[in-house]
Design an enzyme around this catalytic site. Structure first.
Site, PDB file in Angstrom:
ATOM      1  CE  LYS A 279      -7.934  -2.710  -3.363  1.00 22.15           C
ATOM      2  NZ  LYS A 279      -8.796  -1.717  -2.689  1.00 22.15           N
TER       3      LYS A 279
ATOM      4  CG  HIS B  49     -11.322   0.445   0.228  1.00 23.70           C
ATOM      5  ND1 HIS B  49     -10.697   1.072  -0.815  1.00 23.70           N
ATOM      6  CD2 HIS B  49     -10.451   0.509   1.263  1.00 23.70           C
ATOM      7  CE1 HIS B  49      -9.514   1.517  -0.434  1.00 23.70           C
ATOM      8  NE2 HIS B  49      -9.319   1.166   0.822  1.00 23.70           N
TER       9      HIS B  49
ATOM     10  CB  SER C 173      -0.899  -0.001   1.240  1.00 20.94           C
ATOM     11  OG  SER C 173      -1.548   1.244   1.404  1.00 20.94           O
TER      12      SER C 173
END
Length: 420
Positions: free
Chosen positions: A281, A305, A142
């Protein structure tokens, strides 16, 4: 003649098979191994994980946005899946191997990005990346990782970098340059975070990185002294993909620093900047999937998410067949959100996914046992997948198709609690 069997005094040979043999000297498992040995499912990992971290950390990982409608719907969709097995085609040892972004993978799993992983365990992203590398599946780091790009690269394996594009594009260019320099394979552009979703539990807990010490958080931390000791005696918690001391490493600043107006042109911009595969995404509509692929995306990752952003958003599993019909011949289609078993993975493959991402599942394992806990998570999911495929009658991943899966209508089955 008596109806009862004749009684006798049992011999040792009769009793011995019922007794558990003590471990060999030097082979006694430690506390982590004992905890993990009792975890048969991802739910077992979750139950044990809750006991290992402070309450605010657990809430950050486990809870969803607003009223948690999407969080519940993600699971409800998987629970409504009905398999159609082919009994005469059952196989003993299914083959999980596949390709992801054109490269071999040992299974159709990948590690989705999760920020602040060192909150779950002091080994954080390094433990997850190492487990993924050993298992032969991709790991996604991330933007808000607590371990640097360079340090994760040292682990090896197939690493992807997840981008939150910043208003100052120079920052994202630096991420791209560092990621490519360190051998990262793919860029994952997240598009569903114009701002951060409302997570009431985090606000109530005063959650931050590093954790803010309030009376409430102090009480929670005091109950988890091992977590506190590990956190305080290792490198300080910070957002490690940004330079130390920069405004980008400050908790709460992300909404002001992140680009809130992403467009398909940004997919093309990142594709050109990265010079390699790009995954988009956070796609939750057929229109966005088409726009992303038209702009150059190599793969689409359907994701809400994990129920942490827009509450009442579409459920990826239910949307999946329509997106596959629309773009599946031009790009790979992945899915995350709500995956808690290997059977869930098989269901997603049946509806058309090329690969399936996990997030909370591996964080539960991380909380329980660091790297060994993540290994255990992957072992559980792998075993689940093989067992499901064997009973379904599918010899390999490519054999799983729409004929094997369907949804039962909502309300068709009464919600009967499991036997205890």
């Amino acid at each position: 003649m008596s109806q009862h069997p004749r009684r006798r005094i049992p011999r040792w040979s009769d009793v011995e098979p019922f007794l558990r043999r003590p471990p060999r000297p030097g082979a006694r498992p430690d506390a982590v191994d004992r905890r993990l040995a009792r975890c048969i499912t991802i739910s077992d990992l979750a139950k044990r994980a809750k006991r290992r971290v402070p309450g605010p950390v657990w809430d950050y990982v486990h809870t969803g946005a607003e009223e948690e409608v999407t969080l519940r719907r993600n699971r409800e969709a998987f629970e409504r899946v009905e398999f159609s097995p082919r009994a005469f085609e059952q196989v003993g040892e299914p083959d999980l191997r596949t390709t992801i972004l054109g490269k071999p993978a040992t299974s159709p799993l990948f590690m989705a990005p999760t920020g602040y992983s060192r909150l779950s365990h002091h080994t954080g992203e390094l433990a997850v990346a190492a487990a993924a590398a050993a298992a032969g599946v991709p790991y996604t780091l991330s933007t808000y990782a607590t371990t640097s790009i360079a340090d994760v690269a040292k682990v090896g394996g197939r690493n992807w970098f997840q981008f939150y594009v910043m208003r100052d594009r120079a920052v994202s260019r630096e991420h791209a340059e560092e990621g490519r320099r360190q051998g990262f394979e793919a860029a994952v552009l997240t598009i569903d975070t114009a701002l951060t979703g409302l997570k009431a539990s985090d606000l109530r807990n005063g959650f931050s990185v590093p954790p803010r010490l309030t009376a409430r958080t102090l009480a929670g931390f005091a109950r988890r002294p091992v977590w506190v000791a590990n956190t305080l005696t290792t490198d300080p918690l910070r957002f490690a993909t940004f330079p130390a001391g920069s405004e980008y490493g400050v908790w709460g600043a992300s909404n002001h620093l992140r680009e809130p107006h992403l467009r398909p042109a940004d997919v093309a911009w990142l594709k050109d900047l990265w010079g390699g595969p790009v995954v988009v995404k956070g796609v939750l509509s057929v229109a966005d999937a088409i726009a992303a692929v038209d702009a150059g995306a190599d793969a689409i990752q359907l994701s809400n998410h994990g129920g942490r952003q827009l509450d009442r958003s579409p459920v990826p599993l239910e949307l999946l067949p329509r997106v596959v019909d629309a773009v599946g011949d031009r790009a790979e289609v992945y899915l995350d959100s709500g995956v808690r078993s290997g059977a869930d993975v098989v269901a997603a493959l049946g509806f058309g996914a090329r690969a399936v991402g996990i997030g909370r599942a591996y964080l539960y394992g991380l909380m329980v046992g660091g790297r060994r806990g993540v290994d255990r998570c992957l072992d559980i999911l792998t075993s689940d997948m093989k067992r499901t495929m064997a009973l379904l009658g599918t010899a390999d991943v490519g054999a799983i198709g729409a004929e094997h899966v369907g949804f039962v209508p909502r309300g068709s089955y009464a919600q009967v609690p499991p036997l205890r």
